[in-house]
Write an enzyme that holds these catalytic residues in place. Structure first.
Site, mmCIF file in Angstrom:
data_model
loop_
_atom_site.group_PDB
_atom_site.id
_atom_site.type_symbol
_atom_site.label_atom_id
_atom_site.label_comp_id
_atom_site.label_asym_id
_atom_site.label_seq_id
_atom_site.Cartn_x
_atom_site.Cartn_y
_atom_site.Cartn_z
ATOM 1 N N LYS A 1 2.915 -2.747 5.356
ATOM 2 C CA LYS A 1 2.833 -2.872 4.210
ATOM 3 C C LYS A 1 3.785 -2.696 3.376
ATOM 4 C CE LYS A 1 -1.978 -3.771 3.407
ATOM 5 N NZ LYS A 1 -2.080 -4.976 2.364
ATOM 6 N N SER B 1 0.697 -1.240 -0.018
ATOM 7 C CA SER B 1 -0.183 0.029 0.332
ATOM 8 C C SER B 1 0.882 1.402 -0.099
ATOM 9 C CB SER B 1 -0.512 -0.058 1.363
ATOM 10 O OG SER B 1 -1.746 1.146 1.911
ATOM 11 N N TYR C 1 -0.374 -0.203 10.058
ATOM 12 C CA TYR C 1 -0.890 -0.366 8.375
ATOM 13 C C TYR C 1 -0.028 -0.830 7.743
ATOM 14 C CZ TYR C 1 -3.909 -1.133 4.673
ATOM 15 O OH TYR C 1 -4.234 -0.828 3.652
HETATM 16 N N1 LIG Z 1 -9.332 -0.666 -1.878
HETATM 17 C C1 LIG Z 1 -7.615 0.419 -1.583
HETATM 18 O O1 LIG Z 1 -7.351 1.317 -2.306
HETATM 19 C C2 LIG Z 1 -6.373 0.132 -1.014
HETATM 20 C C3 LIG Z 1 -5.457 0.302 -0.681
HETATM 21 C C4 LIG Z 1 -4.264 -0.362 -0.686
HETATM 22 C C5 LIG Z 1 -4.396 -0.875 -0.405
HETATM 23 N N2 LIG Z 1 -5.632 -1.771 -0.090
HETATM 24 C C6 LIG Z 1 -5.061 -3.610 -0.361
HETATM 25 O O2 LIG Z 1 -5.478 -4.514 -0.809
HETATM 26 C C7 LIG Z 1 -6.133 -5.381 0.132
HETATM 27 C C8 LIG Z 1 -7.775 -5.222 -0.236
HETATM 28 O O3 LIG Z 1 -8.453 -4.745 0.028
HETATM 29 P P1 LIG Z 1 -9.911 -3.924 0.038
HETATM 30 O O4 LIG Z 1 -9.933 -3.270 -0.164
HETATM 31 O O5 LIG Z 1 -10.156 -5.114 -1.474
HETATM 32 O O6 LIG Z 1 -10.407 -4.265 1.463
HETATM 33 P P2 LIG Z 1 -12.178 -5.281 1.811
HETATM 34 O O7 LIG Z 1 -12.034 -5.216 3.220
HETATM 35 O O8 LIG Z 1 -13.033 -4.978 1.227
HETATM 36 O O9 LIG Z 1 -11.445 -7.224 1.808
HETATM 37 C C9 LIG Z 1 -10.608 -7.407 2.758
HETATM 38 C C10 LIG Z 1 -10.943 -8.910 2.399
HETATM 39 O O10 LIG Z 1 -10.226 -10.130 3.709
HETATM 40 C C11 LIG Z 1 -10.890 -10.291 4.523
HETATM 41 N N3 LIG Z 1 -9.959 -10.738 5.438
HETATM 42 C C12 LIG Z 1 -9.449 -9.993 6.540
HETATM 43 N N4 LIG Z 1 -9.064 -10.261 7.819
HETATM 44 C C13 LIG Z 1 -8.587 -11.342 7.110
HETATM 45 C C14 LIG Z 1 -8.114 -12.895 8.162
HETATM 46 N N5 LIG Z 1 -7.648 -12.274 8.714
HETATM 47 N N6 LIG Z 1 -8.042 -13.747 6.894
HETATM 48 C C15 LIG Z 1 -8.171 -13.862 5.413
HETATM 49 N N7 LIG Z 1 -9.119 -12.737 4.840
HETATM 50 C C16 LIG Z 1 -9.188 -11.539 5.997
HETATM 51 C C17 LIG Z 1 -12.367 -9.840 4.900
HETATM 52 O O11 LIG Z 1 -12.929 -10.477 5.087
HETATM 53 C C18 LIG Z 1 -12.408 -8.774 3.617
HETATM 54 O O12 LIG Z 1 -13.287 -9.394 2.514
HETATM 55 C C19 LIG Z 1 -6.213 -5.682 1.240
HETATM 56 O O13 LIG Z 1 -4.631 -6.345 1.604
HETATM 57 C C20 LIG Z 1 -5.729 -3.805 1.526
HETATM 58 O O14 LIG Z 1 -4.636 -4.004 2.604
HETATM 59 C C21 LIG Z 1 -6.123 -1.488 -1.032
#
Ligand SMILES: NC(=O)c1ccc[n+]([C@@H]2O[C@H](COP(=O)([O-])OP(=O)(O)OC[C@H]3O[C@@H](n4cnc5c(N)ncnc54)[C@H](O)[C@@H]3O)[C@@H](O)[C@H]2O)c1
Length: 324
Positions: free
Chosen positions: A168, A151, A164
């Site tokens: 990351k 991230s 976080y």
């Molecule tokens: N959305 C963004 O703009 C963004 C930006 C930077 C990084 N990220 C990273 O991308 C990834 C996906 O994020 P997202 O936005 O789709 O989030 P989201 O919350 O929509 O989905 C994340 C999923 O991970 C699952 N999860 C949480 N803890 C867990 C565990 N212990 N074991 C298995 N599954 C688990 C949750 O149930 C959820 O369905 C994450 O790693 C997040 O940190 C997202």
């Protein structure tokens, strides 16, 4: 014919958001997918088998193959179970995509030890927990693809996200290190730093976004060279094509890289190397460092988080006078 025909993939956290899009596209491209998701809330609490089961149903309805797994990546046994389920159900493991994630945002001075531990456990240790068991089998079969999720919060820094951001940034280091451990066996390890509108980003208040933007620390996406808003659709499904490409045979020689993927814009992060250097024979004196650090190393560089005007800062007066 899909680019992932016959491949077997574990996609963690694929019941929702970015992971869901990856699981769906992988299946459409011919992969058999373990859809892992314990269906927790954004802060990691609760348990709901609905999201992973729903994605598996959607994949099957579309003619693909998938199996649900509800383990937590935060436990080593969880990572082991996912890999075992792939082997037991489909005979092998080719691809691991580490998407699972939670947030427990808090300023460092208010953060509880639990908030720190839980976020590190899901993100940083969660990556290790799947990679370790998968790497044993991938090394034996001389083939594998590992795709991690970092991230801009870790690569650049963000307010209220030290747990976080540390995880990351750690995933960046882990990606580069594991790539070096496994590259020689025909396994590639890369990371994606995504941007997408999901329930996770919806938890960041607009006020915090504004503050970050004003301080010039809004993240790499807004600093990237291409600014056209048309590219910034922020649909979570937009991240999936790059995750599929990195898993394909065409990406056999792409290893140890971190890509930004935001809407239909794909970028590459630079490797952290010393930008500039100053040198003198012998020990530096403080006045020499004051000059070299301010006027050479940090010339034209902005402090991402300067002290507020109402905070009395020793040294600020001296600089103000010398500038006048
Ligand atoms: N959305 C963004 O703009 C963004 C930006 C930077 C990084 N990220 C990273 O991308 C990834 C996906 O994020 P997202 O936005 O789709 O989030 P989201 O919350 O929509 O989905 C994340 C999923 O991970 C699952 N999860 C949480 N803890 C867990 C565990 N212990 N074991 C298995 N599954 C688990 C949750 O149930 C959820 O369905 C994450 O790693 C997040 O940190 C997202």
């Amino acid at each position: 014919m899909g680019v992932l025909d016959g491949k077997v993939a574990v996609v963690t956290g694929s019941g929702r958001g970015i992971g869901r899009g990856i699981a769906m596209l992988y299946a459409a491209e011919g992969a058999k997918v373990i859809v892992n998701d314990p269906g927790v809330a954004v802060d990691g609490s609760g348990h709901d088998e609905g999201p992973a089961a729903q994605v598996v149903n959607e994949i099957k309805e579309a003619g693909g193959e998938a199996s649900a797994n509800f383990d937590s990546v935060a436990k080593f046994s969880g990572g082991e179970n996912m890999v075992k389920q792939a082997v037991d159900t489909y005979g092998r493991i080719d691809i691991v995509v580490n998407v699972a994630g939670i947030l427990r945002d808090r300023m460092v001075f208010n953060m509880t030890h639990q908030e720190w531990d839980d976020v590190i456990a899901v993100h940083l240790k969660g990556h290790y927990n799947t990679i370790k068991p998968a790497s044993v089998l991938m090394r034996q079969q001389r083939y594998g693809r590992i795709i991690n999720f970092s991230s801009s919060s870790g690569l650049i820094g963000n307010t209220g996200q030290v747990n976080y951001g540390a995880a990351k940034a750690g995933i960046g280091g882990l990606t580069r290190g594991v790539a070096r451990d496994l590259g020689r066996y025909g396994i590639t390890v890369n990371s994606i730093s995504p941007g997408a509108a999901t329930r996770m980003t919806a938890t960041v208040p607009d006020a915090a976004r504004d503050l970050r933007a004003q301080a010039g620390v809004s993240g790499a996406a807004s600093n990237a060279p291409v600014q056209e808003s048309a590219f910034l659709r922020r649909d979570p499904d937009d991240v999936a094509p790059m995750a599929a490409f990195l898993a394909s045979d065409d990406a056999w020689n792409i290893n140890g890289q971190i890509f930004y993927v935001n809407g239909s814009r794909v970028g590459l992060t630079n490797h952290p190397v010393p930008e500039d250097g100053v040198f003198k024979p012998g020990l530096w004196t403080m006045p020499e460092l004051d000059d070299a650090v301010h006027n050479v190393l940090l010339k034209d560089k902005k402090n991402p988080a300067p002290p507020r005007e109402d905070v009395e800062v020793p040294g600020r007066d001296v600089d103000a006078k010398s500038l006048a």
